[in-house]
Motif scaffolding. Structure first.
Motif, PDB file in Angstrom:
ATOM      1  N   LEU B 183     -37.825  81.725   4.276  1.00 37.17           N
ATOM      2  CA  LEU B 183     -38.099  80.279   4.340  1.00 37.17           C
ATOM      3  C   LEU B 183     -39.525  80.008   3.905  1.00 37.17           C
ATOM      4  O   LEU B 183     -40.446  80.121   4.709  1.00 37.17           O
ATOM      5  CB  LEU B 183     -37.868  79.787   5.786  1.00 37.17           C
ATOM      6  CG  LEU B 183     -38.241  78.347   6.138  1.00 37.17           C
ATOM      7  CD1 LEU B 183     -37.310  77.346   5.473  1.00 37.17           C
ATOM      8  CD2 LEU B 183     -38.221  78.145   7.656  1.00 37.17           C
ATOM      9  N   MET B 199     -34.849  77.633   1.486  1.00 39.64           N
ATOM     10  CA  MET B 199     -34.432  78.650   2.443  1.00 39.64           C
ATOM     11  C   MET B 199     -33.143  79.259   1.978  1.00 39.64           C
ATOM     12  O   MET B 199     -32.297  78.589   1.380  1.00 39.64           O
ATOM     13  CB  MET B 199     -34.215  77.988   3.820  1.00 39.64           C
ATOM     14  CG  MET B 199     -33.788  78.954   4.918  1.00 39.64           C
ATOM     15  SD  MET B 199     -32.151  78.498   5.545  1.00 39.64           S
ATOM     16  CE  MET B 199     -31.600  80.029   6.237  1.00 39.64           C
ATOM     17  N   ASP B 200     -32.995  80.566   2.178  1.00 44.57           N
ATOM     18  CA  ASP B 200     -31.664  81.144   2.182  1.00 44.57           C
ATOM     19  C   ASP B 200     -31.617  82.270   3.181  1.00 44.57           C
ATOM     20  O   ASP B 200     -32.636  82.751   3.646  1.00 44.57           O
ATOM     21  CB  ASP B 200     -31.200  81.570   0.785  1.00 44.57           C
ATOM     22  CG  ASP B 200     -32.206  82.440   0.089  1.00 44.57           C
ATOM     23  OD1 ASP B 200     -32.671  83.414   0.690  1.00 44.57           O
ATOM     24  OD2 ASP B 200     -32.511  82.149  -1.078  1.00 44.57           O
ATOM     25  N   GLY B 201     -30.400  82.653   3.550  1.00 45.49           N
ATOM     26  CA  GLY B 201     -30.215  83.660   4.578  1.00 45.49           C
ATOM     27  C   GLY B 201     -29.385  83.069   5.700  1.00 45.49           C
ATOM     28  O   GLY B 201     -28.428  82.343   5.447  1.00 45.49           O
ATOM     29  N   ASP B 202     -29.785  83.349   6.930  1.00 40.25           N
ATOM     30  CA  ASP B 202     -28.975  82.910   8.069  1.00 40.25           C
ATOM     31  C   ASP B 202     -29.911  82.698   9.258  1.00 40.25           C
ATOM     32  O   ASP B 202     -30.492  83.657   9.783  1.00 40.25           O
ATOM     33  CB  ASP B 202     -27.927  83.998   8.380  1.00 40.25           C
ATOM     34  CG  ASP B 202     -26.922  83.551   9.435  1.00 40.25           C
ATOM     35  OD1 ASP B 202     -27.241  82.644  10.236  1.00 40.25           O
ATOM     36  OD2 ASP B 202     -25.816  84.107   9.447  1.00 40.25           O
ATOM     37  N   LEU B 203     -30.055  81.465   9.666  1.00 43.45           N
ATOM     38  CA  LEU B 203     -30.901  81.137  10.819  1.00 43.45           C
ATOM     39  C   LEU B 203     -30.150  80.158  11.712  1.00 43.45           C
ATOM     40  O   LEU B 203     -29.600  79.170  11.234  1.00 43.45           O
ATOM     41  CB  LEU B 203     -32.204  80.466  10.363  1.00 43.45           C
ATOM     42  CG  LEU B 203     -33.241  81.300   9.606  1.00 43.45           C
ATOM     43  CD1 LEU B 203     -34.378  80.391   9.137  1.00 43.45           C
ATOM     44  CD2 LEU B 203     -33.782  82.427  10.481  1.00 43.45           C
ATOM     45  N   SER B 204     -30.158  80.447  13.019  1.00 49.52           N
ATOM     46  CA  SER B 204     -29.595  79.454  13.935  1.00 49.52           C
ATOM     47  C   SER B 204     -30.555  78.270  13.997  1.00 49.52           C
ATOM     48  O   SER B 204     -31.708  78.375  13.574  1.00 49.52           O
ATOM     49  CB  SER B 204     -29.425  80.063  15.326  1.00 49.52           C
ATOM     50  OG  SER B 204     -30.696  80.212  15.922  1.00 49.52           O
ATOM     51  N   GLU B 205     -30.066  77.154  14.561  1.00 52.91           N
ATOM     52  CA  GLU B 205     -30.924  75.972  14.633  1.00 52.91           C
ATOM     53  C   GLU B 205     -32.212  76.296  15.395  1.00 52.91           C
ATOM     54  O   GLU B 205     -33.304  75.920  14.979  1.00 52.91           O
ATOM     55  CB  GLU B 205     -30.155  74.834  15.320  1.00 52.91           C
ATOM     56  CG  GLU B 205     -30.774  73.478  15.061  1.00 52.91           C
ATOM     57  CD  GLU B 205     -29.898  72.330  15.591  1.00 52.91           C
ATOM     58  OE1 GLU B 205     -28.706  72.574  15.898  1.00 52.91           O
ATOM     59  OE2 GLU B 205     -30.416  71.211  15.698  1.00 52.91           O
ATOM     60  N   PHE B 208     -34.529  78.429  13.329  1.00 52.98           N
ATOM     61  CA  PHE B 208     -35.103  77.653  12.238  1.00 52.98           C
ATOM     62  C   PHE B 208     -36.315  76.861  12.709  1.00 52.98           C
ATOM     63  O   PHE B 208     -37.389  76.916  12.105  1.00 52.98           O
ATOM     64  CB  PHE B 208     -34.025  76.724  11.656  1.00 52.98           C
ATOM     65  CG  PHE B 208     -34.539  75.740  10.655  1.00 52.98           C
ATOM     66  CD1 PHE B 208     -35.016  76.153   9.410  1.00 52.98           C
ATOM     67  CD2 PHE B 208     -34.558  74.370  10.935  1.00 52.98           C
ATOM     68  CE1 PHE B 208     -35.473  75.239   8.479  1.00 52.98           C
ATOM     69  CE2 PHE B 208     -35.026  73.456  10.005  1.00 52.98           C
ATOM     70  CZ  PHE B 208     -35.484  73.889   8.776  1.00 52.98           C
TER      71      PHE B 208
ATOM     72  N   HIS C 222     -25.107  77.367  11.576  1.00 57.13           N
ATOM     73  CA  HIS C 222     -26.373  78.012  11.194  1.00 57.13           C
ATOM     74  C   HIS C 222     -26.844  77.481   9.849  1.00 57.13           C
ATOM     75  O   HIS C 222     -26.040  77.143   8.989  1.00 57.13           O
ATOM     76  CB  HIS C 222     -26.172  79.534  11.078  1.00 57.13           C
ATOM     77  CG  HIS C 222     -26.174  80.230  12.393  1.00 57.13           C
ATOM     78  ND1 HIS C 222     -26.381  81.579  12.529  1.00 57.13           N
ATOM     79  CD2 HIS C 222     -25.987  79.766  13.659  1.00 57.13           C
ATOM     80  CE1 HIS C 222     -26.329  81.910  13.805  1.00 57.13           C
ATOM     81  NE2 HIS C 222     -26.079  80.823  14.513  1.00 57.13           N
ATOM     82  N   PHE C 223     -28.164  77.456   9.688  1.00 59.75           N
ATOM     83  CA  PHE C 223     -28.755  77.128   8.375  1.00 59.75           C
ATOM     84  C   PHE C 223     -28.520  78.289   7.423  1.00 59.75           C
ATOM     85  O   PHE C 223     -28.869  79.426   7.729  1.00 59.75           O
ATOM     86  CB  PHE C 223     -30.263  76.894   8.500  1.00 59.75           C
ATOM     87  CG  PHE C 223     -30.617  75.611   9.187  1.00 59.75           C
ATOM     88  CD1 PHE C 223     -30.494  75.485  10.567  1.00 59.75           C
ATOM     89  CD2 PHE C 223     -31.072  74.514   8.475  1.00 59.75           C
ATOM     90  CE1 PHE C 223     -30.831  74.298  11.216  1.00 59.75           C
ATOM     91  CE2 PHE C 223     -31.415  73.327   9.107  1.00 59.75           C
ATOM     92  CZ  PHE C 223     -31.281  73.216  10.482  1.00 59.75           C
ATOM     93  N   ARG C 224     -27.941  78.011   6.258  1.00 58.67           N
ATOM     94  CA  ARG C 224     -27.707  79.077   5.288  1.00 58.67           C
ATOM     95  C   ARG C 224     -28.445  78.834   3.979  1.00 58.67           C
ATOM     96  O   ARG C 224     -28.622  79.759   3.187  1.00 58.67           O
ATOM     97  CB  ARG C 224     -26.193  79.210   5.026  1.00 58.67           C
ATOM     98  CG  ARG C 224     -25.396  79.569   6.279  1.00 58.67           C
ATOM     99  CD  ARG C 224     -25.876  80.888   6.884  1.00 58.67           C
ATOM    100  NE  ARG C 224     -25.581  81.996   6.017  1.00 58.67           N
ATOM    101  CZ  ARG C 224     -24.478  82.725   6.079  1.00 58.67           C
ATOM    102  NH1 ARG C 224     -23.570  82.473   7.007  1.00 58.67           N
ATOM    103  NH2 ARG C 224     -24.290  83.716   5.246  1.00 58.67           N
TER     104      ARG C 224
END
Lengths: 263, 262, 263, 262, 263, 262
Positions: B183, B199-205, B208, C222-224
């Motif tokens: 990010l 951003m890319d990938g995987d983040l929970s709220e 983040f 989830h944010f991707r």
């Protein structure tokens, strides 16, 4: 080199100075600006060098990749020299494919390396006709204040002198230094304007020059490369005078070069 | 491929940093002569140089905005900046990065002061080790200030991500490649407005927003370094620079002379 | 996205409407236009879909060819996403190589597919280091009336969900469906102008927007993927508000998507 | 690869020439109809055609020089001019050669007579056997004269080098490839000013000046051939050319008629 | 073909002449200019020919290289036809990538060769699917005075008729003539302006033409290729009249062609 | 490769058509919103969409004709329209087709009514199965009418050829590839003037004129379909379209609402 317009006033001023045997930065006609050679500045490159010639600055990097040889020389590695006149370096450099000036610069530096016999291309062959090392010499001009020919030639040579063959990166064993055969010829560039001949032109001098002459000499003071540029002409006597300037400067520059690259 | 362990038992990263620690950052203001403003940054192994030209007449003319200056950014990576040689010249990646950095900088500059002009920002990555767009944007902010371009504030940038399940700032290459998220952001330090965010990938709220907070703090640290570097430059500018010039001339002559004597 | 000029009058009108909580087409700030997804429209494509988002229309096609993997991932298939802003679709689109806007669009859609883990790239390897499937996702914009990011992302995902591996065409056996691992993240785009935040911008709204924010969320919310665009800025609170809008719309769009592609 | 013997015991080169001998040169002035001036040269196996257009308005306008004409040269090699097919269109080699030839010609032309204009010189190499830049420049000089462009003097060019340790002029392909040095020059014959000079290989100072002298002499010989060809053309121009036209028409009709009768 | 502007006066003059059944160079409407075909002019080419059609001049060269066949015809050699409208040949030709006109010209000549069945492509296969001969026909326009279609077609055909396969250059044995199956179709080009139909247009006639029609006929007088150009139209009767002109000229041109190439 | 039998004993073609039968043709007028006029045609398996913009100021200015409008056509095939992926963007084939279609359309348009302007026609082939240039030209004719561009007549196009020794119209891919000749034409239906004609293969004089006759008839049939489609569109335009809009809005809301309820 550049399309910058030098004002008529500055031109007159430079002409007048020259008539009095002077230059804007107090140098003598045959005097070079300060040369700094800093090799090994880029970790990711196989070889690299940053060269400052007065306020002109160039960063050269060498990368090696595996590839096919040319059909007419199946046992030889390949050299590709490229110069990038970055918009960073001058308000006159634009993005986009290389123009005539950048192409001439690349080709003159390329011939300087190629014809010097400096690289032992046969040792860069892995499998005749199939697989050889391709040596990329990329010259990035960072600050353009005149005489890119000499700055780029020095940067390219210095980067090569510190380069290795990246066997490790290709899983082929341990890295070894690039096989270099001889001490390279050193090139000196001169301009002529209003009849005066000067070594190592600054940008202002380049912009008003009628003609340009680059001469590369080896350790025996043999001619190894010449490139004349711009629409002006040289008489035979002028060529002889320039040769003398070059002979004396080449020696000094070679010493700076040798100290820097420790070869 | 086996997954590398990026955080050890003590919570330290592979280069010994904690989650919030930045890599070492060295800033040199005005390293170039031709450009109106310039900045060289070493950020970890990243080596990036930025220059600014302008405001100058926007060319070609149809690009001119009668109400404000346009900011154009050229982000470029040197062929030797990465392991495998990169073909010189622009590619799709550099075009996108040029666009998002240019937009971020345009926000900071008081463009309405210079209608019909163009401000050209050039960023050259000489060596790359993750985070070059943030390094470049941070350098460009300084170069703009060095060129005397009026700004609301000097933008600062930093990337962060998730590594071995942990939120960390300022990823280095191994963390970027093996990590779970990346990010990059740029902010205006004074107001914390976000100028750039990808951003890319995987983040929970939760992750983040936690990371956004850490990055805002990091950007403020970076902003301090930016200001310090500029201040040092201003202080030294008149006296020291002139001395250097004279000395340079002397050294040069000496060097040539020494060579002659040898 | 487009260089069309919105008249100052229309801009004032949209500002005024927004102050009253209204939009030109009577939508609420967080409301999407009608979405239609029609998969399998092109027989010659390995997968295809036509997506309408209001009056915006995109046709996506997937083609697979055999080729070499990248050196740094010898066991993985390759994804190439490309968007064509056809002159057909808008008076502002010109023939020629893609501009910055088309490149950003392609790359954002590409990352959306790539990072979602949706395609099982390892299953696209035929011979490690030698031969893998290259998956081309080509997005043809037919009618541009705003929010190409979401329309293209949906079209690309829908085309992939109906795609097969063309073993037959290459004489390698029978066709099989493209191996897809998970339900894809859905991306929602928002703009901000004059302080107001709106989902799924129409073209007029896009043209006067200060800033744009695209957020892709997966089934766990989830944010991707995120992409911020344009010269305006967002505060943290605005990002949070947009996230809420996206969370609610993503769910609805995912249902439409699932019904259409029957996955 | 075994080294070929390029000079025999009697000092003769592989085609029987001595060190100072040029290959056979045939010049045809004005072979083309559309161009303002043109010249075709066969020089050994080299076959080169040059045409000149102008002076005409320089386009695009930003190229215009308010004080003089600009001379632009396009040097190009036909795809079939060499053994291995060359991709049609400009490449880096042809760009450099275009530049140095254009600069050399600009020196000869009285450019100050035609401010804001462009003189376009096109050189097409139909067959190549070493020395094409000199052949092309020599042809371009004649084409400029044929187009009536005022010049200080008609430039002439010739290359030379070192072969089996011996200084020789006008290298052919085998000598160029296996030789130790290559030095093309162009001069203004009257003043012997050097307009073009490039070199690579290995020449001692003595060898270099010896070769320069030989090349100056060679260029003066070539200059005589240039002048003779132009003179012949001027003499024949009015009467003979018109006859040819009429005859051509007749032959044509006859040929078609003959065909009809067969 | 060219963008040269013919003055209104000259246009009127040509119209008037045509109404009296006359042309500027005294030819009849169905009459060709003098044709000269000189094969074998370039030693380095595998085949070559210089063709003059009145004052129009074209030099064609054939080169063969080894390469891969197309996937859909693994047993066939490959033909690549290219035309270069050199700036040498006309003030209207510019450097740079080929424009629409050059592309149309190349493609029409290419189809003329390809569809004639003249080259026995199967005999150009060395290793099915792997290695075949690629035949490059390059057409260099040296002097443009009208009717490049016919001049280029003739030059290309003549160069092919004298071409060899360069086995020697590739160390594969002795050179042999290129395998040619039949006598080629001959193409004739016609223009229409102000209602008049004329064969072999000069440049001035081309520039004022409303429409252009090229017809290629074989020895049995069968239609083998047609290309209509420009924005004007033809009636069926006009097509028939042009066909008659072509039938008579094709025979004469074929005789000139056969004598020149001795096939 | 074995030759496929393309005509059976009963004289039927592989899809059951007789020699003069066209494939099924579906026409949709004005499928696009942004363009000034547009048309979508499904012709057999071909799927082609055409749009028209203009008349608008011709850009760049040197293209402007002071006496008439210029018609510029961009014919393009989608990468996925054929079996093997086509690289996106123009190639030599599409350039030639763009040229001949543009010339044909220019003949139909009353260009003298709009001096200095440009009319831009874009043709996108979404799926290709032989005859795309005729499909595209037919669609472009309708799109021009839909855009309200005045024409002498709406051009219609159809290709034909020779298959298993028999003259047939409207070749499909297998017939095109294995057939002995291909002849696409476009005409103005009212006067039967030929606007586009290309051919390759092998046709005797008799066969050629026989095919030309069949194609003229086919074009007239196609012309009827073009007119019908335009008429239907005009009739529906005011009432139905407005209803659709409102309904569209309702359905949309309903759909979203339905989703919400689920």
């Amino acid at each position: 080199m550049s399309k910058s317009v030098v004002s008529a006033i500055r031109k007159d001023y430079l002409y007048k100075l020259a008539q009095d045997g002077k230059r804007m930065d107090d140098r003598k006609f045959d005097e070079y600006r300060k040369i700094t050679i800093e090799p090994g500045v880029i970790t990711h490159a196989e070889g690299s060098a940053r060269v400052r010639l007065g306020k002109t600055e160039v960063c050269a990097g060498v990368k090696l990749e595996l590839g096919e040889p040319y059909a007419d020389s199946p046992n030889s590695g390949v050299l590709i020299t490229n110069s990038e006149l970055l918009p960073l370096a001058s308000p006159d450099f634009e993005r986009g494919p290389p123009r005539e000036n950048a192409i001439e610069l690349s080709r003159v530096v390329d011939r300087g390396i190629r014809e010097s016999g400096m690289i032992d291309f046969e040792k860069l062959c892995i499998e005749p006709g199939e697989k050889v090392w391709k040596v990329f010499v990329d010259l990035y001009v960072l600050d353009h204040n005149g005489n890119l020919f000499d700055a780029c030639a020095l940067a390219g040579l210095a980067a090569l002198c510190t380069a290795k063959i990246p066997f490790e990166r290709f899983g082929l064993g341990k890295d070894v230094p690039l096989p270099l055969a001889t001490s390279p010829p050193i090139s000196c560039t001169h301009v002529k304007f209003n009849g005066a001949l000067m070594a190592d032109p600054s940008l202002d001098e380049e912009l008003i020059a009628d003609a340009r002459l680059t001469i590369a000499l080896d350790e025996k003071s043999h001619f190894r490369a010449i490139q004349k540029g711009e629409a002006g002409s040289f008489t035979l006597d002028e060529v002889k005078e320039i040769t003398k300037m070059a002979q004396s400067n080449v020696e000094k520059i070679r010493n700076i070069f040798k100290k820097a690259v420790k070869r | 491929m086996e997954k590398i362990k990026l955080i050890d038992e003590k919570g330290k990263r592979i280069d010994g940093r904690g989650a919030k620690d930045l890599r070492p950052i060295k800033i040199k203001v005005h390293p170039l002569n031709r450009a109106d403003g310039s900045c060289y940054i070493e950020w970890g192994t990243n080596k990036v140089i930025a220059s600014v030209y302008g405001p100058k007449e926007a060319q070609p003319k149809h690009l001119q905005d009668p109400l404000r200056a346009i900011v154009r950014c050229n982000y470029d990576m040197a062929s030797f900046s990465v392991d495998e040689r990169k073909r010189p010249g622009p590619d799709r990646r550099s075009s996108e990065i040029s666009k998002v950095i240019g937009e971020a900088l345009e926000n900071a500059v008081l463009t309405n002061l210079f209608p019909r002009t163009m401000i050209e920002v050039n960023i050259e990555v000489l060596e790359a080790d993750a985070g070059t767009r943030c390094t470049g944007l941070t350098a460009a902010g300084i170069a703009l200030a060095d060129a005397g371009i009026p700004m609301r504030d000097i933008p600062a940038a930093c990337a962060g991500g998730k590594v071995d399940g942990k939120i960390v700032v300022d990823l280095r290459k191994e963390e970027d490649q093996a990590g779970d998220a990346d990010l990059p952001i740029a902010i205006l330090p004074r107001t914390k407005e976000i100028l750039l965010m990808q951003m890319d990938g995987d983040l929970s709220e939760k992750e983040f927003y936690e990371l956004l907070d850490l990055l805002a703090d990091a950007c403020i640290n970076i902003s301090e370094m930016q200001k310090k570097a500029l201040l040092d430059r201003y202080k030294q500018e008149e006296d020291v620079e002139e001395d250097k010039e004279t000395e340079g001339k002397k050294t040069e002559n000496k060097e040539i002379k020494k060579e002659e004597e040898e």
